[in-house]
Design a protein around this motif. Structure first.
Motif, PDB file in Angstrom:
ATOM      1  N   ASP A   1      41.586  79.439  25.174  1.00 41.62           N
ATOM      2  CA  ASP A   1      40.161  79.665  25.445  1.00 41.62           C
ATOM      3  C   ASP A   1      39.741  81.064  25.009  1.00 41.62           C
ATOM      4  O   ASP A   1      38.655  81.252  24.456  1.00 41.62           O
ATOM      5  N   TRP A   2      40.615  82.055  25.239  1.00 39.63           N
ATOM      6  CA  TRP A   2      40.321  83.426  24.828  1.00 39.63           C
ATOM      7  C   TRP A   2      40.151  83.486  23.313  1.00 39.63           C
ATOM      8  O   TRP A   2      39.205  84.081  22.802  1.00 39.63           O
TER       9      TRP A   2
ATOM     10  N   LEU B   1      29.069  84.791  25.744  1.00 37.61           N
ATOM     11  CA  LEU B   1      30.396  84.835  25.121  1.00 37.61           C
ATOM     12  C   LEU B   1      31.137  86.107  25.505  1.00 37.61           C
ATOM     13  O   LEU B   1      32.339  86.073  25.783  1.00 37.61           O
ATOM     14  N   ARG B   2      30.432  87.239  25.531  1.00 39.60           N
ATOM     15  CA  ARG B   2      31.076  88.496  25.917  1.00 39.60           C
ATOM     16  C   ARG B   2      31.557  88.444  27.362  1.00 39.60           C
ATOM     17  O   ARG B   2      32.650  88.909  27.680  1.00 39.60           O
ATOM     18  N   ARG B   3      30.750  87.870  28.244  1.00 42.10           N
ATOM     19  CA  ARG B   3      31.151  87.736  29.654  1.00 42.10           C
ATOM     20  C   ARG B   3      32.352  86.821  29.798  1.00 42.10           C
ATOM     21  O   ARG B   3      33.272  87.097  30.570  1.00 42.10           O
ATOM     22  N   GLN B   4      32.334  85.721  29.075  1.00 38.02           N
ATOM     23  CA  GLN B   4      33.455  84.789  29.140  1.00 38.02           C
ATOM     24  C   GLN B   4      34.732  85.450  28.600  1.00 38.02           C
ATOM     25  O   GLN B   4      35.806  85.308  29.184  1.00 38.02           O
ATOM     26  N   LEU B   5      34.608  86.188  27.497  1.00 40.06           N
ATOM     27  CA  LEU B   5      35.763  86.876  26.937  1.00 40.06           C
ATOM     28  C   LEU B   5      36.319  87.900  27.921  1.00 40.06           C
ATOM     29  O   LEU B   5      37.534  88.018  28.089  1.00 40.06           O
ATOM     30  N   LEU B   6      35.439  88.600  28.603  1.00 34.29           N
ATOM     31  CA  LEU B   6      35.876  89.575  29.597  1.00 34.29           C
ATOM     32  C   LEU B   6      36.617  88.896  30.747  1.00 34.29           C
ATOM     33  O   LEU B   6      37.688  89.348  31.164  1.00 34.29           O
TER      34      LEU B   6
ATOM     35  N   ARG C   1      41.837  87.738  33.319  1.00 39.00           N
ATOM     36  CA  ARG C   1      42.780  86.735  33.807  1.00 39.00           C
ATOM     37  C   ARG C   1      44.136  86.865  33.104  1.00 39.00           C
ATOM     38  O   ARG C   1      45.192  86.798  33.749  1.00 39.00           O
ATOM     39  N   LEU C   2      44.113  87.076  31.802  1.00 35.06           N
ATOM     40  CA  LEU C   2      45.365  87.233  31.062  1.00 35.06           C
ATOM     41  C   LEU C   2      46.045  88.550  31.390  1.00 35.06           C
ATOM     42  O   LEU C   2      47.268  88.611  31.537  1.00 35.06           O
ATOM     43  N   TRP C   3      45.271  89.630  31.491  1.00 39.19           N
ATOM     44  CA  TRP C   3      45.855  90.943  31.751  1.00 39.19           C
ATOM     45  C   TRP C   3      46.580  90.985  33.092  1.00 39.19           C
ATOM     46  O   TRP C   3      47.659  91.542  33.207  1.00 39.19           O
ATOM     47  N   TRP C   4      45.966  90.413  34.125  1.00 34.13           N
ATOM     48  CA  TRP C   4      46.531  90.511  35.470  1.00 34.13           C
ATOM     49  C   TRP C   4      47.420  89.340  35.856  1.00 34.13           C
ATOM     50  O   TRP C   4      47.910  89.275  36.979  1.00 34.13           O
ATOM     51  N   ASP C   5      47.651  88.421  34.944  1.00 36.56           N
ATOM     52  CA  ASP C   5      48.555  87.315  35.256  1.00 36.56           C
ATOM     53  C   ASP C   5      49.947  87.890  35.511  1.00 36.56           C
ATOM     54  O   ASP C   5      50.470  88.641  34.687  1.00 36.56           O
ATOM     55  N   PRO C   6      50.559  87.568  36.651  1.00 33.47           N
ATOM     56  CA  PRO C   6      51.853  88.159  36.980  1.00 33.47           C
ATOM     57  C   PRO C   6      52.962  87.794  35.984  1.00 33.47           C
ATOM     58  O   PRO C   6      53.952  88.510  35.869  1.00 33.47           O
ATOM     59  N   ARG C   7      52.784  86.712  35.252  1.00 35.57           N
ATOM     60  CA  ARG C   7      53.794  86.325  34.263  1.00 35.57           C
ATOM     61  C   ARG C   7      53.704  87.169  33.004  1.00 35.57           C
ATOM     62  O   ARG C   7      54.638  87.185  32.210  1.00 35.57           O
ATOM     63  N   LEU C   8      52.571  87.869  32.814  1.00 35.79           N
ATOM     64  CA  LEU C   8      52.384  88.674  31.608  1.00 35.79           C
ATOM     65  C   LEU C   8      52.176  90.153  31.894  1.00 35.79           C
ATOM     66  O   LEU C   8      52.361  90.983  31.008  1.00 35.79           O
ATOM     67  N   HIS C   9      51.776  90.481  33.102  1.00 36.80           N
ATOM     68  CA  HIS C   9      51.412  91.858  33.419  1.00 36.80           C
ATOM     69  C   HIS C   9      52.574  92.811  33.123  1.00 36.80           C
ATOM     70  O   HIS C   9      53.693  92.594  33.548  1.00 36.80           O
ATOM     71  N   SER C  10      52.278  93.832  32.368  1.00 41.25           N
ATOM     72  CA  SER C  10      53.272  94.856  31.976  1.00 41.25           C
ATOM     73  C   SER C  10      54.429  94.275  31.164  1.00 41.25           C
ATOM     74  O   SER C  10      55.534  94.802  31.199  1.00 41.25           O
TER      75      SER C  10
ATOM     76  N   ASP D   1      48.602  76.182  32.069  1.00 42.23           N
ATOM     77  CA  ASP D   1      47.395  76.929  32.413  1.00 42.23           C
ATOM     78  C   ASP D   1      47.310  78.234  31.642  1.00 42.23           C
ATOM     79  O   ASP D   1      46.227  78.647  31.208  1.00 42.23           O
ATOM     80  N   LEU D   2      48.432  78.874  31.419  1.00 40.46           N
ATOM     81  CA  LEU D   2      48.452  80.128  30.677  1.00 40.46           C
ATOM     82  C   LEU D   2      48.156  79.886  29.196  1.00 40.46           C
ATOM     83  O   LEU D   2      47.389  80.628  28.575  1.00 40.46           O
TER      84      LEU D   2
END
Length: 76
Positions: free
Chosen positions: A16-17, A35-40, A45-54, A9-10
């Motif tokens: 998709d991004w 497209l801008r809305r979808q990119l946002l 989703r990527l920024w706040w994913d706990p596997r990637l956040h920080s 999923d990640l």
């Protein structure tokens, strides 16, 4: 074997991004606002994913993985 495995999923969200970013970067995209809305949405989703956040190294590894899978340059 891949040294940095990511869940499907990640990988799909990053793919998709990348696809959306490339579509938006094209000259005169057909649906600029959509497209801008979808990119946002995908960015959040990527920024706040706990596997990637920080974890900048994990983000970079995921982008590198997508580059490897698609054989293209990474836009971001």
């Amino acid at each position: 074997m891949d040294a940095t495995p990511f869940p499907n999923d990640l990988v799909q969200t990053q793919r998709d991004w990348t696809t959306t970013y490339q579509a938006l970067a094209a000259p005169h995209p057909a649906s600029n606002t959509a497209l801008r809305r979808q990119l946002l949405r995908l960015s959040v989703r990527l920024w706040w994913d706990p596997r990637l956040h920080s974890r900048p190294a994990a983000r970079a590894a995921l982008r590198a993985r997508i580059r490897t899978l698609s054989g293209t340059a990474d836009p971001g």
